[in-house]
Design an enzyme around this catalytic site. Structure first.
Site, short mmCIF file in Angstrom:
data_model
loop_
_atom_site.label_atom_id
_atom_site.label_comp_id
_atom_site.label_asym_id
_atom_site.label_seq_id
_atom_site.Cartn_x
_atom_site.Cartn_y
_atom_site.Cartn_z
N THR A 165 5.82 -50.66 44.12
CA THR A 165 4.51 -50.83 43.46
C THR A 165 4.02 -52.24 43.77
O THR A 165 4.82 -53.17 43.86
CB THR A 165 4.70 -50.68 41.93
OG1 THR A 165 4.93 -49.31 41.66
CG2 THR A 165 3.50 -51.16 41.14
N ARG A 198 2.14 -36.33 36.38
CA ARG A 198 2.65 -37.53 35.71
C ARG A 198 1.83 -38.78 36.09
O ARG A 198 1.53 -39.02 37.25
CB ARG A 198 4.12 -37.74 36.12
CG ARG A 198 4.81 -38.95 35.50
CD ARG A 198 4.80 -40.15 36.41
NE ARG A 198 5.59 -41.26 35.87
CZ ARG A 198 5.60 -42.48 36.36
NH1 ARG A 198 4.87 -42.79 37.41
NH2 ARG A 198 6.33 -43.43 35.81
N ILE A 199 1.49 -39.58 35.11
CA ILE A 199 0.80 -40.84 35.33
C ILE A 199 1.69 -41.95 34.79
O ILE A 199 2.24 -41.83 33.69
CB ILE A 199 -0.57 -40.84 34.62
CG1 ILE A 199 -1.48 -39.77 35.27
CG2 ILE A 199 -1.23 -42.20 34.68
CD1 ILE A 199 -2.72 -39.46 34.50
N HIS A 225 10.06 -49.07 35.64
CA HIS A 225 10.12 -47.69 35.13
C HIS A 225 8.95 -47.49 34.16
O HIS A 225 9.01 -47.87 32.99
CB HIS A 225 11.47 -47.48 34.45
CG HIS A 225 11.79 -46.05 34.21
ND1 HIS A 225 13.06 -45.58 34.05
CD2 HIS A 225 10.99 -44.97 34.10
CE1 HIS A 225 13.03 -44.28 33.85
NE2 HIS A 225 11.79 -43.89 33.87
N1 ASP Z 1 5.65 -48.64 37.55
C1 ASP Z 1 5.54 -47.60 38.54
C2 ASP Z 1 5.41 -46.28 37.83
O1 ASP Z 1 6.18 -46.02 36.93
C3 ASP Z 1 6.68 -47.54 39.50
C4 ASP Z 1 7.22 -48.87 40.00
O2 ASP Z 1 6.71 -49.92 39.67
O3 ASP Z 1 8.19 -48.85 40.79
O4 ASP Z 1 4.60 -45.48 38.23
#
Ligand code: ASP
Length: 332
Positions: A198, A226-227, A250
């Site tokens: 991300t 899913r969001i 997460h």
């Molecule tokens: N935060 C992002 C999500 O859960 C994933 C990530 O940052 O790796 O969609």
């Protein structure tokens, strides 16, 4: 279990009270179990090069007198266009072997914000989030409606296969094997090999205005529309003119614990630095099982990062300094 928490405050500036804060930008490209053993020197070098390029481009916007909003947009667009990160081009796969992207942006000065969720054909979701903020009366658009708006705004559209990459497909296959018996999404292990990358940026400009931007492909093998936290203002992204935060990790935990706005609220109401608040929040998150990291800038121009994982792709450039990029907990 040993709790890891890595934090750094990269610029501490004692300024006379009326003096303008210095300009500066911090970016991230995802947090997780990134160890030296799992990367080749060539891979390390590629990440450093792309992080340095993005942070320098963002900084050059600030240096020319541009806004923090333009700086974070520029940096995140570059990271979205790189296959190295889980955003834009390098987005992870959903369970159904497609890609659904989330992004958001927030203007600290006006507290205006724009967010998009579950878009499948927009090359740069951060540009769509910005268009939502500036050209619509809404804050968050999802799915087909967001894509219709992107078309009307004449943003670049791509086929969903544009986001295909071999290594993310391999990650999907591994994820599918591992998640089969898990009862619900929050129980998904945060395996960085599945979704690392991300991206985000926070910045302060010459006028002392702050901004934050975050963009992601979400979590590998995600289902049912899913969001994650990235498009949720206050969870994965937040800015007012005192404090701006972009998160990675997460997402289910970042939403439930409102990580980005909690950091800024603690700084404001408990009169502590945003960097110290971030350190606290990430330690507390680790204690309940939430892995990830944040980048932070405050109204004094203090740039920092904190993460409770083994590594986080990250870089910053403070006024008068050189770009610094790091990957591992110990630095470099
Ligand atoms: N935060 C992002 C999500 O859960 C994933 C990530 O940052 O790796 O969609």
């Amino acid at each position: 279990m040993k709790t890891l928490l890595f934090a750094a405050v990269l610029t501490v500036l004692a300024l006379p009270s009326q003096a303008k804060a210095p300009i500066g930008i911090v970016i991230h490209g995802g947090a997780g179990t990134i160890s030296r053993d799992s990367m080749t020197p060539a891979q390390e070098q590629a990440y450093h090069a792309m992080l340095t390029h993005a942070v320098n481009q963002g900084y050059s916007v600030l240096e020319r007198g541009g806004s923090s909003l333009d700086a974070v947009t520029a940096a995140v667009t570059i990271l979205e266009d790189s296959p190295l990160f889980n955003a834009g081009k390098g987005a992870v796969y959903t369970f159904d072997e497609t890609h659904e992207l989330d992004a958001s942006i927030m203007d600290g000065k006006s507290r205006n914000a724009g967010a998009v969720a579950g878009v499948t054909n927009v090359k740069n979701p951060i540009l769509l989030a910005r268009a939502v903020m500036e050209k619509s009366v809404h804050v968050m658009l999802a799915g087909k409606g967001a894509e219709q708006f992107a078309k009307e705004q004449q943003l670049e559209l791509v086929d969903n296969s544009y986001f295909n990459t071999e290594f993310r497909y391999e990650a999907l296959k591994r994820a599918k094997q591992a998640i089969a018996p898990l009862p619900h999404q929050a129980a998904l292990p945060y395996d960085p090999a599945w979704k690392m990358g991300t991206v985000g940026a926070v910045a302060i400009d010459r006028k002392g205005n702050l901004a934050a931007a975050t963009s992601t492909g979400g979590m590998t093998a995600k289902r049912y529309g899913r969001i994650g936290d990235a498009p949720v203002i206050g969870a994965g992204n937040f800015a007012d003119n005192q404090c701006a935060v972009s998160a990675t990790g997460h997402g289910e935990f970042f939403i439930r614990y409102q990580v980005a706005s909690d950091i800024c609220a603690r700084a404001k109401y408990q009169r502590k630095s945003a960097a110290a608040a971030a350190k606290e929040v990430l330690a507390e998150l680790k204690a309940v099982g939430g892995d990830g990291g944040v980048i932070v800038v405050d109204h004094k121009g203090q740039l920092s990062w904190t993460f409770n994982t083994e590594g986080m792709y990250r870089a910053l450039k403070a006024e008068g300094g050189k770009a610094v990029s790091e990957i591992f907990a110990q630095g470099n």
